[in-house]
Design a protein around this motif. Sequence first.
Motif, PDB file in Angstrom:
ATOM      1  N   SER A  18       0.819  -1.205   0.000  1.00 21.04           N
ATOM      2  CA  SER A  18       0.000   0.000   0.000  1.00 21.04           C
ATOM      3  C   SER A  18       0.856   1.259   0.000  1.00 21.04           C
ATOM      4  CB  SER A  18      -0.953  -0.006   1.189  1.00 21.04           C
ATOM      5  OG  SER A  18      -0.215  -0.027   2.374  1.00 21.04           O
ATOM      6  N   ALA A  19       2.046   1.191   0.609  1.00 18.27           N
ATOM      7  CA  ALA A  19       2.930   2.355   0.586  1.00 18.27           C
ATOM      8  C   ALA A  19       3.337   2.661  -0.855  1.00 18.27           C
ATOM      9  CB  ALA A  19       4.153   2.104   1.446  1.00 18.27           C
ATOM     10  N   ALA A  20       3.597   1.602  -1.610  1.00 17.56           N
ATOM     11  CA  ALA A  20       3.985   1.776  -3.014  1.00 17.56           C
ATOM     12  C   ALA A  20       2.846   2.406  -3.812  1.00 17.56           C
ATOM     13  CB  ALA A  20       4.381   0.430  -3.606  1.00 17.56           C
ATOM     14  N   ASP A  21       1.623   1.937  -3.556  1.00 10.64           N
ATOM     15  CA  ASP A  21       0.451   2.542  -4.213  1.00 10.64           C
ATOM     16  C   ASP A  21       0.398   4.029  -3.957  1.00 10.64           C
ATOM     17  OD1 ASP A  21      -0.432   0.109  -4.961  1.00 10.64           O
ATOM     18  OD2 ASP A  21      -1.940  -0.063  -3.384  1.00 10.64           O
ATOM     19  N   THR A  22       0.550   4.380  -2.655  1.00  9.40           N
ATOM     20  CA  THR A  22       0.437   5.767  -2.249  1.00  9.40           C
ATOM     21  C   THR A  22       1.479   6.620  -2.961  1.00  9.40           C
ATOM     22  OG1 THR A  22      -0.219   4.898  -0.122  1.00  9.40           O
ATOM     23  CG2 THR A  22       0.233   7.242  -0.213  1.00  9.40           C
ATOM     24  N   ILE A  23       2.698   6.082  -3.087  1.00  4.99           N
ATOM     25  CA  ILE A  23       3.766   6.834  -3.753  1.00  4.99           C
ATOM     26  C   ILE A  23       3.384   7.129  -5.206  1.00  4.99           C
ATOM     27  CG2 ILE A  23       6.127   6.651  -4.636  1.00  4.99           C
ATOM     28  CD1 ILE A  23       6.786   5.149  -1.998  1.00  4.99           C
ATOM     29  N   LEU A  24       2.856   6.113  -5.907  1.00  2.00           N
ATOM     30  CA  LEU A  24       2.477   6.334  -7.304  1.00  2.00           C
ATOM     31  C   LEU A  24       1.325   7.324  -7.416  1.00  2.00           C
ATOM     32  CD1 LEU A  24       2.802   2.874  -9.102  1.00  2.00           C
ATOM     33  CD2 LEU A  24       4.438   4.736  -8.924  1.00  2.00           C
ATOM     34  N   GLU A  25       0.395   7.253  -6.464  1.00  5.74           N
ATOM     35  CA  GLU A  25      -0.737   8.192  -6.489  1.00  5.74           C
ATOM     36  C   GLU A  25      -0.260   9.621  -6.245  1.00  5.74           C
ATOM     37  OE1 GLU A  25      -4.019   4.888  -5.110  1.00  5.74           O
ATOM     38  OE2 GLU A  25      -3.570   6.552  -3.747  1.00  5.74           O
ATOM     39  N   LEU A  26       0.675   9.755  -5.267  1.00  4.94           N
ATOM     40  CA  LEU A  26       1.223  11.083  -4.967  1.00  4.94           C
ATOM     41  C   LEU A  26       1.977  11.649  -6.159  1.00  4.94           C
ATOM     42  CD1 LEU A  26       2.623  10.845  -1.329  1.00  4.94           C
ATOM     43  CD2 LEU A  26       0.875  12.410  -2.169  1.00  4.94           C
ATOM     44  N   PHE A  27       2.709  10.756  -6.826  1.00  5.70           N
ATOM     45  CA  PHE A  27       3.493  11.180  -7.999  1.00  5.70           C
ATOM     46  C   PHE A  27       2.551  11.690  -9.091  1.00  5.70           C
ATOM     47  CE2 PHE A  27       6.044   9.969 -11.905  1.00  5.70           C
ATOM     48  CZ  PHE A  27       6.955  11.006 -11.772  1.00  5.70           C
ATOM     49  N   ALA A  28       1.459  10.955  -9.326  1.00  3.70           N
ATOM     50  CA  ALA A  28       0.481  11.374 -10.328  1.00  3.70           C
ATOM     51  C   ALA A  28      -0.075  12.750  -9.965  1.00  3.70           C
ATOM     52  CB  ALA A  28      -0.631  10.343 -10.430  1.00  3.70           C
ATOM     53  N   ARG A  29      -0.326  12.965  -8.655  1.00  2.00           N
ATOM     54  CA  ARG A  29      -0.874  14.246  -8.218  1.00  2.00           C
ATOM     55  C   ARG A  29       0.147  15.377  -8.414  1.00  2.00           C
ATOM     56  NH1 ARG A  29      -3.420  13.850  -2.501  1.00  2.00           N
ATOM     57  NH2 ARG A  29      -4.234  11.985  -3.485  1.00  2.00           N
ATOM     58  N   LEU A  31       2.448  15.586 -10.681  1.00  2.00           N
ATOM     59  CA  LEU A  31       2.516  15.932 -12.100  1.00  2.00           C
ATOM     60  C   LEU A  31       1.293  16.756 -12.494  1.00  2.00           C
ATOM     61  CD1 LEU A  31       3.870  12.627 -13.669  1.00  2.00           C
ATOM     62  CD2 LEU A  31       5.151  14.658 -12.984  1.00  2.00           C
ATOM     63  N   PHE A  32       0.138  16.357 -11.938  1.00  2.00           N
ATOM     64  CA  PHE A  32      -1.105  17.064 -12.220  1.00  2.00           C
ATOM     65  C   PHE A  32      -1.005  18.522 -11.756  1.00  2.00           C
ATOM     66  CE2 PHE A  32      -5.452  18.286 -10.905  1.00  2.00           C
ATOM     67  CZ  PHE A  32      -6.062  18.220 -12.142  1.00  2.00           C
ATOM     68  N   LEU A  33      -0.368  18.732 -10.596  1.00  2.00           N
ATOM     69  CA  LEU A  33      -0.232  20.080 -10.047  1.00  2.00           C
ATOM     70  C   LEU A  33       1.002  20.801 -10.591  1.00  2.00           C
ATOM     71  CD1 LEU A  33      -1.135  19.271  -6.324  1.00  2.00           C
ATOM     72  CD2 LEU A  33      -2.588  20.419  -8.005  1.00  2.00           C
ATOM     73  N   ALA A  34       1.674  20.161 -11.556  1.00  2.00           N
ATOM     74  CA  ALA A  34       2.872  20.740 -12.199  1.00  2.00           C
ATOM     75  C   ALA A  34       3.988  21.034 -11.197  1.00  2.00           C
ATOM     76  CB  ALA A  34       2.508  21.989 -13.004  1.00  2.00           C
ATOM     77  N   ILE A  35       4.111  20.177 -10.163  1.00  2.00           N
ATOM     78  CA  ILE A  35       5.249  20.297  -9.229  1.00  2.00           C
ATOM     79  C   ILE A  35       6.382  19.457  -9.802  1.00  2.00           C
ATOM     80  CG2 ILE A  35       6.066  19.868  -6.868  1.00  2.00           C
ATOM     81  CD1 ILE A  35       3.091  19.979  -6.009  1.00  2.00           C
TER      82      ILE A  35
END
Length: 394
Positions: A18-29, A31-35
């Motif tokens: 689940s930690a790995a999932d969270t990391i990928l979700e955060l990464f997607a976010r 990129l979405f926020l252009a950080i």
Amino acid sequence: MLSAYARLRDRGVACASSAADTILELFARMLFLAIRPNEITLVAVIGACSELGALGHGVWAHAYAVKRRLAVNCIVATALVEMYTGCGRLDLAEKVFTTASDRDTLCYNAMLHGLTIHGHGRAALTLFDIMPRAGVLVDGVTMLSVMCACAHAGLVDECLEYFDRMEIDFGIEPRIEHYGCVVDMLSRAGRLDYADKLIHEMPIAPNAAIYRSLIRACSIHGKLELGERMVAKLMRLEPDDSGNHKTRKEMKSMGIDKNPGSSLVDINGVLHEFLVGDKTHPASKEIYAMVEEIETRLSEHGHRSSTSSVLFDVEEEDKADTLSYHSERLAIAFALIASNAGAPIRIIKNLRVCADCHESAKLVSRVYGREIVMRDRTRFHHFRDGMCSCGDFW
Ligand SMILES: [Zn+2]
Ligand SMILES: [Zn+2]
């Protein structure tokens, strides 16, 4: 694909990931926020891909780094090597390794480990020989990889030599995992008395894995007395462990159950998950029909289920009636139905593959003309044309 991970997590199956999932979700976010991500972000993302076996995401993260000119430094290169070997792409790992601008001990260790788990023992030994010449320090992890490489390649005496040399030549004190590697190798080589002697003489207390190696070998070689002695020691060490067959029935009635076998198979970028005896998949009916068909075709090619070694088998799945429904059998059957003819089948399994499923996968690769790449709890199996890269050593 992220939603597929979320689905698994919701079902509580992939909780370790689940930690790995969270990391990928955060990464997607991000990129979405252009950080703009930096190298640290990248290492975390690549590590998450590695843990999930999400090759597609990993390749994408690698390409992103190259495109955005993020420095592929030693740490990033190490993460990429780990990710590619973890996802079954040794070729890509080697490419990253050979083109990395600088390589430290960790980077070498990642490559050595990759070669070892993929069954390229000789190549691992060659790489190890380069390390001192390249001025790279050898550590305990390096030695473990080298010893495992020897063990997997059947180089028993060489392994013992490295074991003896590690303290003298490199000043590295052997730890429990080094003893574990040697005991496992001696057990597999049938040198059970030597393994018994080493367990007796080792300066640190043996762990359960060490006893299990010897117990498994005792069962194969019919050394019942030694086997019973080791089972007694194992029981003393792990009285609550649910894996021991001798107490399995009682434990089940007490409500303790084993970690169920589960396999993930990637079909066109979507992960499908199967538990042992699973009937929840929408295509379940077709899958079970396919399992039957495979059984029939394999038996025409001389395959017979083996349910031996039940007495001492202390870590595999239930054998007797669920053999045909081990999670990887369902995953393979589904892949044969759902993927394009001739396409390789990629499977990630949480437990060690049992001898019968291993034999069956070898035959499927030949009879159905499919390459099967299976990552189990400890290593990789590349099944092709009736053979496995592990040389039946796992
Ligand atoms: Zn099995
Ligand atoms: Zn294998």
